[in-house]
Design a protein around this motif. Structure first.
Motif, PDB file in Angstrom:
ATOM      1  N   CYS A 165     -62.647 -65.765 -10.912  1.00  0.00           N
ATOM      2  CA  CYS A 165     -61.876 -65.629  -9.673  1.00  0.00           C
ATOM      3  C   CYS A 165     -60.359 -66.195 -10.332  1.00  0.00           C
ATOM      4  O   CYS A 165     -59.699 -67.437  -9.163  1.00  0.00           O
ATOM      5  N   ALA A 166     -59.546 -66.274 -11.089  1.00  0.00           N
ATOM      6  CA  ALA A 166     -58.390 -67.177 -11.650  1.00  0.00           C
ATOM      7  C   ALA A 166     -57.991 -67.154 -11.507  1.00  0.00           C
ATOM      8  O   ALA A 166     -56.456 -68.269 -11.387  1.00  0.00           O
ATOM      9  N   ALA A 167     -57.091 -65.908 -11.140  1.00  0.00           N
ATOM     10  CA  ALA A 167     -55.411 -65.277 -10.212  1.00  0.00           C
ATOM     11  C   ALA A 167     -55.148 -66.250  -9.162  1.00  0.00           C
ATOM     12  O   ALA A 167     -56.381 -66.836  -8.612  1.00  0.00           O
ATOM     13  N   ASP A 191     -60.727 -62.674 -14.049  1.00  0.00           N
ATOM     14  CA  ASP A 191     -60.613 -62.241 -12.334  1.00  0.00           C
ATOM     15  C   ASP A 191     -60.706 -60.306 -12.738  1.00  0.00           C
ATOM     16  O   ASP A 191     -60.352 -59.813 -13.469  1.00  0.00           O
ATOM     17  N   LEU A 192     -60.688 -60.129 -11.206  1.00  0.00           N
ATOM     18  CA  LEU A 192     -61.127 -58.573 -10.958  1.00  0.00           C
ATOM     19  C   LEU A 192     -60.225 -57.486 -11.420  1.00  0.00           C
ATOM     20  O   LEU A 192     -59.902 -56.528 -12.222  1.00  0.00           O
ATOM     21  N   SER A 193     -58.313 -58.002 -10.807  1.00  0.00           N
ATOM     22  CA  SER A 193     -57.759 -57.371 -10.754  1.00  0.00           C
ATOM     23  C   SER A 193     -56.818 -57.460 -12.116  1.00  0.00           C
ATOM     24  O   SER A 193     -55.682 -58.474 -12.116  1.00  0.00           O
ATOM     25  N   PRO A 194     -56.329 -56.391 -13.130  1.00  0.00           N
ATOM     26  CA  PRO A 194     -55.305 -57.036 -14.274  1.00  0.00           C
ATOM     27  C   PRO A 194     -53.872 -57.092 -13.198  1.00  0.00           C
ATOM     28  O   PRO A 194     -53.526 -58.087 -14.723  1.00  0.00           O
ATOM     29  N   ALA A 195     -54.385 -56.657 -11.984  1.00  0.00           N
ATOM     30  CA  ALA A 195     -52.143 -57.029 -12.195  1.00  0.00           C
ATOM     31  C   ALA A 195     -52.214 -58.710 -11.963  1.00  0.00           C
ATOM     32  O   ALA A 195     -51.287 -59.423 -11.896  1.00  0.00           O
ATOM     33  N   ALA A 212     -62.622 -58.665 -15.267  1.00  0.00           N
ATOM     34  CA  ALA A 212     -63.696 -58.174 -15.361  1.00  0.00           C
ATOM     35  C   ALA A 212     -64.329 -58.097 -13.477  1.00  0.00           C
ATOM     36  O   ALA A 212     -63.473 -59.546 -13.269  1.00  0.00           O
ATOM     37  N   ASP A 213     -65.518 -58.123 -13.484  1.00  0.00           N
ATOM     38  CA  ASP A 213     -66.800 -58.568 -12.265  1.00  0.00           C
ATOM     39  C   ASP A 213     -67.200 -59.593 -12.708  1.00  0.00           C
ATOM     40  O   ASP A 213     -67.904 -59.640 -13.413  1.00  0.00           O
ATOM     41  N   ALA A 214     -66.167 -60.938 -11.481  1.00  0.00           N
ATOM     42  CA  ALA A 214     -66.958 -62.081 -11.817  1.00  0.00           C
ATOM     43  C   ALA A 214     -68.237 -62.295 -11.594  1.00  0.00           C
ATOM     44  O   ALA A 214     -69.408 -62.874 -12.860  1.00  0.00           O
ATOM     45  N   THR A 215     -69.048 -61.564 -10.752  1.00  0.00           N
ATOM     46  CA  THR A 215     -70.136 -61.144 -10.844  1.00  0.00           C
ATOM     47  C   THR A 215     -71.084 -60.628 -11.866  1.00  0.00           C
ATOM     48  O   THR A 215     -72.551 -60.674 -12.226  1.00  0.00           O
ATOM     49  N   ALA A 229     -63.776 -69.297  -5.660  1.00  0.00           N
ATOM     50  CA  ALA A 229     -64.630 -68.110  -5.029  1.00  0.00           C
ATOM     51  C   ALA A 229     -63.318 -67.690  -3.995  1.00  0.00           C
ATOM     52  O   ALA A 229     -62.728 -68.072  -3.569  1.00  0.00           O
ATOM     53  N   PRO A 230     -63.577 -66.111  -3.677  1.00  0.00           N
ATOM     54  CA  PRO A 230     -62.369 -65.072  -2.219  1.00  0.00           C
ATOM     55  C   PRO A 230     -62.793 -66.193  -1.700  1.00  0.00           C
ATOM     56  O   PRO A 230     -64.478 -66.316  -1.007  1.00  0.00           O
TER      57      PRO A 230
END
Length: 403
Positions: A221-223, A242-246, A267-270, A285-286
């Motif tokens: 969840c790096a961004a 991170d899930l979001s390419p943007a 990618a989905d971190a899970t 984490a989120p």
């Protein structure tokens, strides 16, 4: 006005910023500052306005009154100009708003004389879904101190590469602090990528992780990438997921400016898994982001606490998955920018129940106030360092798998 209207619809100030695109950069920045300040001081503004209103005004008129009162009593703007501008805005707002112009004029002229009432009013109260667990854990005095800290415009903190010279006041934990409103892009070292903006509390998870040269580390969840840059600057081989390419593109932009490198994976971190076990994982984490209310004063108005159970489930799944990515003896730092104990203290207790052999490694960091360490974890709050401008609220703990 457009920003506050968007907040009433559930948007953040950042999400609503597009409504200001027609303004000049200077006017856009001023509008954003004024909206954020009005939200910070909404408790005081409402306390001043309440005895001056015979009935509740329309939402757009109430926003106009709050903005004007904040300009006069918090920012010290000349009452004559503020009142005239507010009346003109009411008249330009359509027939129903125009009908309230006389009331706006009368109320604001009286409000201009209410500095004592403004100064005596309490800060905006946190919503019960958040205040109740805070008061239950730390007491009413701490809950009130957090509310007071939320009125303060936060300073700008910087994290730098090892050995870099940073502008601003050196803080005990290693960050540097600039006053609110500083234009960071014009300061020495920005174009050279020697440092980046990151709240002093947000810099602590990587300091606790203690990345070393050559280690293989994942930043889940790096961004937007502040922690990725910290890990890379230490010489570790970091993979940012991170899930979001943007959002990952923001990480890439920050890496380019600072001249640092990392592998970026959308990618989905899970579900993501490396080819071989890792030395360490950072899991920011989120979460509810309630530790950042001093930077995002609209959050108490657009959140209702209903998301907490789902967030807790996602955080637990991420912790379990992150532990499975580690080699024996590997370490995990779990962090959330949340004040809610369910996402921090209770989350740690649940993880230790699910993983009986898990070791909590108490922090030993330069400049860390011992009062921030509870049960082996770091807990920062907005009322910490009150004389320096406060901190974001974080829960941070380092866990190790026996090996």
């Amino acid at each position: 006005m457009a920003l506050l209207a968007a907040v009433h619809e559930g948007a953040t100030l950042t999400e609503a910023a597009g409504s200001l695109d027609a303004l000049s950069p200077a006017d856009r920045a001023r509008a954003q500052r004024l909206a954020a300040t009005a939200l910070r001081f909404r408790g005081r503004a409402d306390a001043v306005l309440a005895p001056l209103l015979h009935r509740a005004p329309r939402p757009e008129t109430a926003d106009l009154l709050r903005l004007a009162v904040t300009e006069m009593l918090a920012l010290g703007e000349a009452p004559h100009g503020v009142v005239n501008a507010a009346v003109a805005a009411a008249r330009a707002g359509g027939p129903k708003a125009a009908a309230a112009a006389g009331m706006v004029n009368a109320v604001l002229r009286r409000a201009a004389e209410a500095q004592a009432a403004w100064d005596a009013a309490p800060p905006a109260r946190l919503p019960d879904w958040l205040r109740s667990p805070l008061a239950a854990r730390w007491g009413e005095a701490v809950a009130a101190a957090i509310e007071a800290a939320h009125e303060t415009t936060p300073p700008i903190d910087l994290t730098g590469k090892p050995g870099a010279t940073l502008p601003g006041e050196a803080l005990p934990t290693g960050s540097h602090r600039l006053p609110p409103g500083a234009r960071v892009s014009t300061l020495p070292g920005y174009d050279s990528g020697y440092w980046w903006v990151q709240d002093a509390a947000a810099a602590l998870p990587v300091r606790l992780l203690d990345p070393r040269a050559g280690e293989r580390i994942a930043d889940l969840c790096a961004a937007p990438g502040g922690k990725t840059m910290q890990i890379a600057a230490a010489g570790a081989q970091v993979t940012a997921i991170d899930l979001s390419p943007a959002r990952l593109e923001r990480v890439a932009e920050n890496l380019r400016r600072t001249g640092l490198t990392a592998d970026l994976v959308a990618a989905d971190a899970t579900a993501w898994r490396p080819e071989t076990p890792l030395d360490a994982v950072l899991l920011d984490a989120p979460c509810s982001a309630t530790g950042t209310i001093r930077r995002h004063p609209e959050l108490p108005l657009i959140r209702d606490g209903a998301m907490i159970p789902d967030l807790v489930r996602v955080q637990a799944a991420l912790i379990d998955h992150a532990l499975s990515l580690l080699k024996p003896g590997g370490r995990l730092v779990y962090a959330v920018c949340s004040l809610h104990p369910a996402e921090g203290e209770a989350q740690l207790a649940a993880a230790r129940t699910r993983h009986p052999g898990l070791v909590v490694e108490p922090p030993d960091l330069p400049g860390l106030d011992p009062a921030w360490v509870v049960d082996g974890a770091i807990r920062t709050r907005p009322d910490h360092w009150a004389d320096r401008g406060g901190l974001d609220g974080f829960f941070i703990v380092r866990l190790r798998i026996p090996g």
